[in-house]
Scaffold this motif. Sequence first.
Motif, PDB file in Angstrom:
ATOM      1  N   ASN A  87       0.833  -1.200   0.000  1.00 25.46           N
ATOM      2  CA  ASN A  87       0.000   0.000   0.000  1.00 25.46           C
ATOM      3  C   ASN A  87       0.871   1.255   0.000  1.00 25.46           C
ATOM      4  N   ILE A  88       1.382   1.587  -1.167  1.00 18.51           N
ATOM      5  CA  ILE A  88       2.269   2.734  -1.286  1.00 18.51           C
ATOM      6  C   ILE A  88       1.500   4.038  -1.077  1.00 18.51           C
ATOM      7  N   GLU A  89       0.255   4.072  -1.526  1.00 19.72           N
ATOM      8  CA  GLU A  89      -0.537   5.291  -1.380  1.00 19.72           C
ATOM      9  C   GLU A  89      -0.717   5.646   0.100  1.00 19.72           C
ATOM     10  N   LYS A  90      -0.891   4.658   0.944  1.00 18.63           N
ATOM     11  CA  LYS A  90      -1.026   4.903   2.380  1.00 18.63           C
ATOM     12  C   LYS A  90       0.252   5.511   2.931  1.00 18.63           C
ATOM     13  N   GLU A  91       1.403   5.009   2.482  1.00 17.28           N
ATOM     14  CA  GLU A  91       2.673   5.512   2.993  1.00 17.28           C
ATOM     15  C   GLU A  91       2.951   6.928   2.484  1.00 17.28           C
ATOM     16  N   LYS A  92       2.496   7.239   1.297  1.00 18.73           N
ATOM     17  CA  LYS A  92       2.630   8.603   0.805  1.00 18.73           C
ATOM     18  C   LYS A  92       1.889   9.578   1.729  1.00 18.73           C
ATOM     19  N   LYS A  93       0.715   9.182   2.160  1.00 16.43           N
ATOM     20  CA  LYS A  93      -0.072  10.048   3.043  1.00 16.43           C
ATOM     21  C   LYS A  93       0.597  10.215   4.399  1.00 16.43           C
ATOM     22  N   VAL A  94       1.241   9.141   4.874  1.00 11.08           N
ATOM     23  CA  VAL A  94       1.972   9.206   6.143  1.00 11.08           C
ATOM     24  C   VAL A  94       3.112  10.215   6.037  1.00 11.08           C
ATOM     25  N   ALA A  95       3.768  10.260   4.873  1.00 11.27           N
ATOM     26  CA  ALA A  95       4.986  11.061   4.704  1.00 11.27           C
ATOM     27  C   ALA A  95       4.737  12.495   4.269  1.00 11.27           C
ATOM     28  N   GLU A  96       3.567  12.783   3.696  1.00  8.87           N
ATOM     29  CA  GLU A  96       3.390  14.020   2.939  1.00  8.87           C
ATOM     30  C   GLU A  96       3.551  15.300   3.757  1.00  8.87           C
ATOM     31  N   LYS A  97       3.403  15.250   5.061  1.00 12.88           N
ATOM     32  CA  LYS A  97       3.569  16.452   5.866  1.00 12.88           C
ATOM     33  C   LYS A  97       5.015  16.947   5.849  1.00 12.88           C
ATOM     34  N   ASP A  98       5.956  16.030   5.937  1.00  6.94           N
ATOM     35  CA  ASP A  98       7.373  16.395   6.073  1.00  6.94           C
ATOM     36  C   ASP A  98       8.226  16.041   4.858  1.00  6.94           C
ATOM     37  N   PHE A  99       7.683  15.262   3.934  1.00  9.31           N
ATOM     38  CA  PHE A  99       8.462  14.795   2.792  1.00  9.31           C
ATOM     39  C   PHE A  99       7.684  14.955   1.484  1.00  9.31           C
ATOM     40  N   GLU A 100       8.386  15.345   0.435  1.00  6.21           N
ATOM     41  CA  GLU A 100       7.862  15.198  -0.916  1.00  6.21           C
ATOM     42  C   GLU A 100       8.077  13.747  -1.325  1.00  6.21           C
ATOM     43  N   TYR A 101       7.335  13.270  -2.310  1.00  3.58           N
ATOM     44  CA  TYR A 101       7.500  11.859  -2.676  1.00  3.58           C
ATOM     45  C   TYR A 101       7.341  11.646  -4.177  1.00  3.58           C
ATOM     46  N   THR A 102       7.965  10.584  -4.647  1.00  2.00           N
ATOM     47  CA  THR A 102       7.812  10.122  -6.021  1.00  2.00           C
ATOM     48  C   THR A 102       8.068   8.625  -6.040  1.00  2.00           C
ATOM     49  N   THR A 103       7.646   7.938  -7.087  1.00  4.31           N
ATOM     50  CA  THR A 103       7.874   6.503  -7.203  1.00  4.31           C
ATOM     51  C   THR A 103       8.477   6.179  -8.567  1.00  4.31           C
ATOM     52  N   PHE A 104       9.289   5.148  -8.590  1.00  8.73           N
ATOM     53  CA  PHE A 104       9.877   4.639  -9.826  1.00  8.73           C
ATOM     54  C   PHE A 104       9.702   3.129  -9.854  1.00  8.73           C
ATOM     55  N   ASP A 105       9.102   2.614 -10.898  1.00  5.09           N
ATOM     56  CA  ASP A 105       9.040   1.170 -11.081  1.00  5.09           C
ATOM     57  C   ASP A 105      10.359   0.680 -11.669  1.00  5.09           C
ATOM     58  N   TYR A 106      10.776  -0.491 -11.262  1.00  7.55           N
ATOM     59  CA  TYR A 106      11.994  -1.066 -11.819  1.00  7.55           C
ATOM     60  C   TYR A 106      11.820  -2.573 -11.965  1.00  7.55           C
ATOM     61  N   SER A 107      12.624  -3.174 -12.804  1.00  6.26           N
ATOM     62  CA  SER A 107      12.562  -4.618 -13.012  1.00  6.26           C
ATOM     63  C   SER A 107      13.850  -5.253 -12.513  1.00  6.26           C
ATOM     64  N   VAL A 108      13.728  -6.498 -12.095  1.00  2.00           N
ATOM     65  CA  VAL A 108      14.868  -7.263 -11.592  1.00  2.00           C
ATOM     66  C   VAL A 108      15.195  -8.341 -12.617  1.00  2.00           C
ATOM     67  N   PRO A 109      16.441  -8.461 -13.045  1.00  4.59           N
ATOM     68  CA  PRO A 109      16.810  -9.494 -14.012  1.00  4.59           C
ATOM     69  C   PRO A 109      16.350 -10.892 -13.581  1.00  4.59           C
ATOM     70  N   SER A 110      15.738 -11.617 -14.519  1.00  5.60           N
ATOM     71  CA  SER A 110      15.283 -12.996 -14.314  1.00  5.60           C
ATOM     72  C   SER A 110      14.115 -13.111 -13.343  1.00  5.60           C
ATOM     73  N   LEU A 111      13.473 -11.969 -13.024  1.00  5.10           N
ATOM     74  CA  LEU A 111      12.353 -11.979 -12.093  1.00  5.10           C
ATOM     75  C   LEU A 111      11.179 -11.236 -12.718  1.00  5.10           C
ATOM     76  N   LYS A 112      10.014 -11.878 -12.744  1.00  9.37           N
ATOM     77  CA  LYS A 112       8.854 -11.280 -13.399  1.00  9.37           C
ATOM     78  C   LYS A 112       8.114 -10.293 -12.497  1.00  9.37           C
ATOM     79  N   ALA A 113       8.261 -10.423 -11.208  1.00 10.17           N
ATOM     80  CA  ALA A 113       7.523  -9.571 -10.274  1.00 10.17           C
ATOM     81  C   ALA A 113       7.887  -8.099 -10.447  1.00 10.17           C
ATOM     82  N   LYS A 114       6.889  -7.254 -10.405  1.00 10.39           N
ATOM     83  CA  LYS A 114       7.092  -5.807 -10.508  1.00 10.39           C
ATOM     84  C   LYS A 114       7.563  -5.257  -9.165  1.00 10.39           C
TER      85      LYS A 114
END
Length: 213
Positions: free
Chosen positions: A174-201
């Motif tokens: 639940n990344i959206e929940k953690e963004k809300k926890v942080a938003e008072k003191d932190f700006e936020y952004t997300t980056f998706d990445y892939s792991v070699p030989s692993l299908k999971a996002k």
Amino acid sequence: MDTDLRELLESGIKECGCSASIEKLEKLYDEITLFNPVYKLVAAEKEELVKRHILDCLAPSSIIREFIKDGDKGADLGSGSGLPGLVLASEFPTVHFTLVERMGRRAGFLRNTSALCHLKENTEVLEKDLSEVKEVFDFVVFRAFRPLEDIITDLKRITRGGSYVFIYKSSEENIEKEKKVAEKDFEYTTFDYSVPSLKAKRTLLILKRKADE
């Protein structure tokens, strides 16, 4: 590490576009494998240890590189088996990593393993709970640590305006929940990445500490 696993690790490093030492990461694998039955460092072995842990730690390095610079000081919270701290220390030799680990025997494992991996020059082990850490860092990183809502006050205390926090996440969390926890003191952004030989996002949640008002 047998030949097949070494080839998997070596090809994964190349696919990530990284320059991390195969010898250092192979030694990290060997030490985790040796001590895992006693210390319960990770719930994986062999191919899963390489893909889901070592390469997963390494995969977002190109993203992290955009936010840190030579001479920066970072903290790996709940470092445990050195994932991701020791992996990133191998990739970023001009950046200093403090491996924060409160459990004595795991802290001992980190000290011994960092020496065997020839990473003592840019790492140190801090045997403390996060609540006891007094230092202030340019960036913080963690993976499979405590819920953000439980540590957000500590994160603010050990960072300054402009400091970054890199959090390894699976896409199902639940990344959206953690963004809300942080938003008072932190700006936020997300980056998706892939792991070699692993299908999971996978996703890297990046927080940037706001300047104090």
